[in-house]
Design a protein around this motif. Sequence first.
Motif, PDB file in Angstrom:
ATOM      1  N   LEU A   1     -14.188   8.841  -5.469  1.00  0.00           N
ATOM      2  CA  LEU A   1     -15.194   9.024  -5.623  1.00  0.00           C
ATOM      3  C   LEU A   1     -15.374   9.141  -7.288  1.00  0.00           C
ATOM      4  CD1 LEU A   1     -15.543  12.494  -2.974  1.00  0.00           C
ATOM      5  CD2 LEU A   1     -16.755  10.781  -2.569  1.00  0.00           C
ATOM      6  N   ALA A   2     -14.405   9.516  -7.901  1.00  0.00           N
ATOM      7  CA  ALA A   2     -14.694   9.457  -9.608  1.00  0.00           C
ATOM      8  C   ALA A   2     -15.231   8.198  -9.597  1.00  0.00           C
ATOM      9  CB  ALA A   2     -13.233  10.495  -9.971  1.00  0.00           C
ATOM     10  N   PHE A   3     -14.999   7.283  -9.271  1.00  0.00           N
ATOM     11  CA  PHE A   3     -14.414   5.668  -9.901  1.00  0.00           C
ATOM     12  C   PHE A   3     -15.637   5.011  -9.353  1.00  0.00           C
ATOM     13  CE2 PHE A   3     -10.609   7.485 -11.550  1.00  0.00           C
ATOM     14  CZ  PHE A   3     -10.792   6.961 -12.709  1.00  0.00           C
ATOM     15  N   ALA A   4     -16.558   5.571  -7.993  1.00  0.00           N
ATOM     16  CA  ALA A   4     -17.473   5.210  -7.806  1.00  0.00           C
ATOM     17  C   ALA A   4     -17.128   3.619  -6.319  1.00  0.00           C
ATOM     18  CB  ALA A   4     -19.010   4.307  -8.439  1.00  0.00           C
ATOM     19  N   ILE A   5     -16.331   3.871  -6.384  1.00  0.00           N
ATOM     20  CA  ILE A   5     -15.439   2.831  -5.312  1.00  0.00           C
ATOM     21  C   ILE A   5     -16.004   3.159  -3.705  1.00  0.00           C
ATOM     22  CG2 ILE A   5     -13.172   1.898  -3.842  1.00  0.00           C
ATOM     23  CD1 ILE A   5     -12.394   3.016  -6.586  1.00  0.00           C
ATOM     24  N   PRO A   6     -16.228   2.586  -3.197  1.00  0.00           N
ATOM     25  CA  PRO A   6     -17.020   1.912  -1.928  1.00  0.00           C
ATOM     26  C   PRO A   6     -15.839   2.923  -0.754  1.00  0.00           C
ATOM     27  CG  PRO A   6     -17.821   0.704  -2.839  1.00  0.00           C
ATOM     28  CD  PRO A   6     -16.441   0.922  -3.696  1.00  0.00           C
ATOM     29  N   PHE A   7     -16.632   4.012  -0.054  1.00  0.00           N
ATOM     30  CA  PHE A   7     -15.175   4.613   1.006  1.00  0.00           C
ATOM     31  C   PHE A   7     -15.216   3.687   1.690  1.00  0.00           C
ATOM     32  CE2 PHE A   7     -14.481   9.076   0.760  1.00  0.00           C
ATOM     33  CZ  PHE A   7     -13.748   9.394   1.976  1.00  0.00           C
ATOM     34  N   ARG A   8     -15.960   2.426   2.107  1.00  0.00           N
ATOM     35  CA  ARG A   8     -14.880   2.028   3.299  1.00  0.00           C
ATOM     36  C   ARG A   8     -13.910   1.713   2.641  1.00  0.00           C
ATOM     37  NH1 ARG A   8     -16.536  -3.224   2.004  1.00  0.00           N
ATOM     38  NH2 ARG A   8     -18.057  -3.302   0.170  1.00  0.00           N
ATOM     39  N   LEU A   9     -13.461   1.434   1.583  1.00  0.00           N
ATOM     40  CA  LEU A   9     -11.774   0.751   1.255  1.00  0.00           C
ATOM     41  C   LEU A   9     -11.252   1.863   1.404  1.00  0.00           C
ATOM     42  CD1 LEU A   9     -13.064  -0.659  -1.913  1.00  0.00           C
ATOM     43  CD2 LEU A   9     -13.099  -2.029   0.262  1.00  0.00           C
ATOM     44  N   LEU A  10     -11.409   3.240   1.287  1.00  0.00           N
ATOM     45  CA  LEU A  10     -10.390   4.121   1.389  1.00  0.00           C
ATOM     46  C   LEU A  10      -9.195   3.975   2.336  1.00  0.00           C
ATOM     47  CD1 LEU A  10     -10.003   7.186   1.289  1.00  0.00           C
ATOM     48  CD2 LEU A  10     -10.486   7.768   3.506  1.00  0.00           C
ATOM     49  N   TRP A  11      -9.828   3.311   3.535  1.00  0.00           N
ATOM     50  CA  TRP A  11      -7.939   2.920   4.147  1.00  0.00           C
ATOM     51  C   TRP A  11      -6.695   1.637   3.426  1.00  0.00           C
ATOM     52  CZ3 TRP A  11      -6.085   6.391   6.978  1.00  0.00           C
ATOM     53  CH2 TRP A  11      -7.398   7.072   7.316  1.00  0.00           C
ATOM     54  N   PRO A  12      -7.662   0.537   3.017  1.00  0.00           N
ATOM     55  CA  PRO A  12      -6.532  -0.274   2.128  1.00  0.00           C
ATOM     56  C   PRO A  12      -6.233   0.306   0.857  1.00  0.00           C
ATOM     57  CG  PRO A  12      -8.976  -0.426   2.324  1.00  0.00           C
ATOM     58  CD  PRO A  12      -8.844   0.237   3.207  1.00  0.00           C
ATOM     59  N   LEU A  13      -6.739   0.706   0.105  1.00  0.00           N
ATOM     60  CA  LEU A  13      -6.405   1.494  -0.826  1.00  0.00           C
ATOM     61  C   LEU A  13      -5.224   2.430  -0.738  1.00  0.00           C
ATOM     62  CD1 LEU A  13      -9.813   1.947  -2.951  1.00  0.00           C
ATOM     63  CD2 LEU A  13      -8.044  -0.012  -2.767  1.00  0.00           C
ATOM     64  N   LEU A  14      -5.681   4.018   0.236  1.00  0.00           N
ATOM     65  CA  LEU A  14      -4.237   4.445   0.634  1.00  0.00           C
ATOM     66  C   LEU A  14      -3.023   3.934   1.139  1.00  0.00           C
ATOM     67  CD1 LEU A  14      -3.848   7.607   0.942  1.00  0.00           C
ATOM     68  CD2 LEU A  14      -5.027   7.539   3.653  1.00  0.00           C
ATOM     69  N   VAL A  15      -2.950   2.864   1.970  1.00  0.00           N
ATOM     70  CA  VAL A  15      -1.984   2.434   1.804  1.00  0.00           C
ATOM     71  C   VAL A  15      -1.583   1.309   0.904  1.00  0.00           C
ATOM     72  CG1 VAL A  15      -1.136   0.488   3.519  1.00  0.00           C
ATOM     73  CG2 VAL A  15      -2.887   1.335   4.369  1.00  0.00           C
ATOM     74  N   LEU A  16      -2.107   0.448  -0.287  1.00  0.00           N
ATOM     75  CA  LEU A  16      -1.759   0.709  -1.495  1.00  0.00           C
ATOM     76  C   LEU A  16      -0.963   1.870  -2.375  1.00  0.00           C
ATOM     77  CD1 LEU A  16      -3.895  -2.550  -2.532  1.00  0.00           C
ATOM     78  CD2 LEU A  16      -2.072  -2.731  -1.634  1.00  0.00           C
ATOM     79  N   VAL A  17      -1.434   3.165  -2.213  1.00  0.00           N
ATOM     80  CA  VAL A  17      -0.385   3.885  -3.282  1.00  0.00           C
ATOM     81  C   VAL A  17      -0.057   4.616  -1.928  1.00  0.00           C
ATOM     82  CG1 VAL A  17      -1.330   6.499  -3.166  1.00  0.00           C
ATOM     83  CG2 VAL A  17      -2.983   4.912  -4.137  1.00  0.00           C
ATOM     84  N   TYR A  18       0.876   4.471  -0.806  1.00  0.00           N
ATOM     85  CA  TYR A  18       1.708   4.671   0.086  1.00  0.00           C
ATOM     86  C   TYR A  18       2.810   4.051  -0.471  1.00  0.00           C
ATOM     87  CZ  TYR A  18       0.090   9.125   1.923  1.00  0.00           C
ATOM     88  OH  TYR A  18      -0.295  10.293   2.253  1.00  0.00           O
ATOM     89  N   VAL A  19       2.753   2.669  -0.520  1.00  0.00           N
ATOM     90  CA  VAL A  19       3.370   1.113  -0.862  1.00  0.00           C
ATOM     91  C   VAL A  19       3.710   1.727  -2.104  1.00  0.00           C
ATOM     92  CG1 VAL A  19       3.872  -1.620  -0.933  1.00  0.00           C
ATOM     93  CG2 VAL A  19       2.204  -0.234   0.902  1.00  0.00           C
ATOM     94  N   THR A  20       2.639   1.674  -2.301  1.00  0.00           N
ATOM     95  CA  THR A  20       3.464   1.947  -4.070  1.00  0.00           C
ATOM     96  C   THR A  20       4.218   2.672  -4.664  1.00  0.00           C
ATOM     97  OG1 THR A  20       1.853   1.134  -4.706  1.00  0.00           O
ATOM     98  CG2 THR A  20       2.682   2.175  -6.993  1.00  0.00           C
ATOM     99  N   VAL A  21       4.077   4.318  -3.804  1.00  0.00           N
ATOM    100  CA  VAL A  21       4.995   5.420  -4.516  1.00  0.00           C
ATOM    101  C   VAL A  21       5.903   5.222  -3.312  1.00  0.00           C
ATOM    102  CG1 VAL A  21       5.056   7.714  -3.172  1.00  0.00           C
ATOM    103  CG2 VAL A  21       3.261   6.491  -4.480  1.00  0.00           C
ATOM    104  N   GLY A  22       6.101   4.502  -1.932  1.00  0.00           N
ATOM    105  CA  GLY A  22       7.401   4.926  -1.563  1.00  0.00           C
ATOM    106  C   GLY A  22       8.270   3.774  -2.111  1.00  0.00           C
ATOM    107  N   VAL A  23       7.474   2.650  -2.288  1.00  0.00           N
ATOM    108  CA  VAL A  23       8.486   1.225  -3.280  1.00  0.00           C
ATOM    109  C   VAL A  23       9.055   2.558  -4.318  1.00  0.00           C
ATOM    110  CG1 VAL A  23       8.827  -0.859  -4.463  1.00  0.00           C
ATOM    111  CG2 VAL A  23       7.997  -0.506  -2.556  1.00  0.00           C
TER     112      VAL A  23
END
Length: 416
Positions: free
Chosen positions: A291-313
Amino acid sequence: MTAAVDAVAAPDEVAAFLARLTGLLLRSSGEGAVLIERTVRDTAHALGAEATVLLVPDGAALTVTAGGTTRTVALRGFPEVFRLDQVVALKPLVRDVRSGRISVPEADRRLAAIESSRPPYPWWLKLLGIVLFTLGFAPLMQATWYEIGATAVLGTVAAVLALTADRLPRFGAVLPVVVSTAVSVITVEVFARDLSHGGPVLLMLPALFYFVPGDYLSAAAAELAAGYITTGAVRLVYAVFLLVQLYLGVLLGLALTGTSTRSLFDVTATADLPRWALFLGWIVFTVGTLLAFAIPFRLLWPLLVLVYVTVGVQSLVTKAIGETGGTFVAAAVLAAVATRLTLRADRPPRLVLLLPGFFTLTVGSLGMRGLTTLAGGHVIAGFQDLLKLVTIVTAIAVGMVFGATLAQPRATPGEP
């Protein structure tokens, strides 16, 4: 098909389109300008032209040779990452131009429509996004309910001021100072009276995270590592200048409240957040980022996966070899995965895939903590934070360059 399009494209049309393309890429280069030159050059080749770009962070000299004539255009654009919907829309346009599916005049019209498009979310959703963005970051500072409550109030104040700058562009020049001053005053007067809730710096930082130039710092280091010496050096100076503005605002807040700088200590309160709240915090953070950076909401799931991958690694490797190594490996994995994904035509641009995961590495907050701790007279702790900042920034930058290098196929054309 490409040859037919090239045959009807006048040199002036090609030059005008490439100039517009370079300008939009430049304005959306807050994470670095490394791909701009390659993107413009490869697009020009697809149109039967030659293009060279001389870059600095806020400007470019574009030279286009088409139809036996050469034109040079000077462009200026302030680098930022606040309209990533335009970056997302740009990728299929560049793909269509390179494949010869559309003519240059049609491509120029589509690009003009992207530039003039309205943000995908209304102002109140952007405000909510900034607040959620700060709330998701809050547990990284202190895993306490009090930190989250304070951040909800301070993040709302910061979001209102950020939206005010959107409506009044001149206000943007002093926005970091104004925001940090307001956050400093409210923190000292309202939230930092009881030392059991942690140091005031830790209470302030989540609300300021939206304005802390961690992305510019890492982009500068990445550009230096990639050989873009002038661009990286200038961007580094600008990032430090933004940090100093935030630092100055914190000191002004203390002066307005009559508080001694000795209060700027860095003590963490006892954690009381359950594990599930820490886990769900990354969902809040990712939604806020969209919402803050105007990213289309349809990209939520792939971005969320990348966030958890980054945090986990980062968490797993940090336990094994330390924070610097964990940050380096996490940055390399994030860059490699994003680079591979973005090679597919139906995937979003690499910048969009990288951004939320990159923010989880929390670079810029170390600079603020170091400066404010130094101002409080805690010299050793302050220099330790600043030294850690230099180390972590370098680890992220080199890790991202390393990951992208490993994942990038040979002779793959650049993309926005």
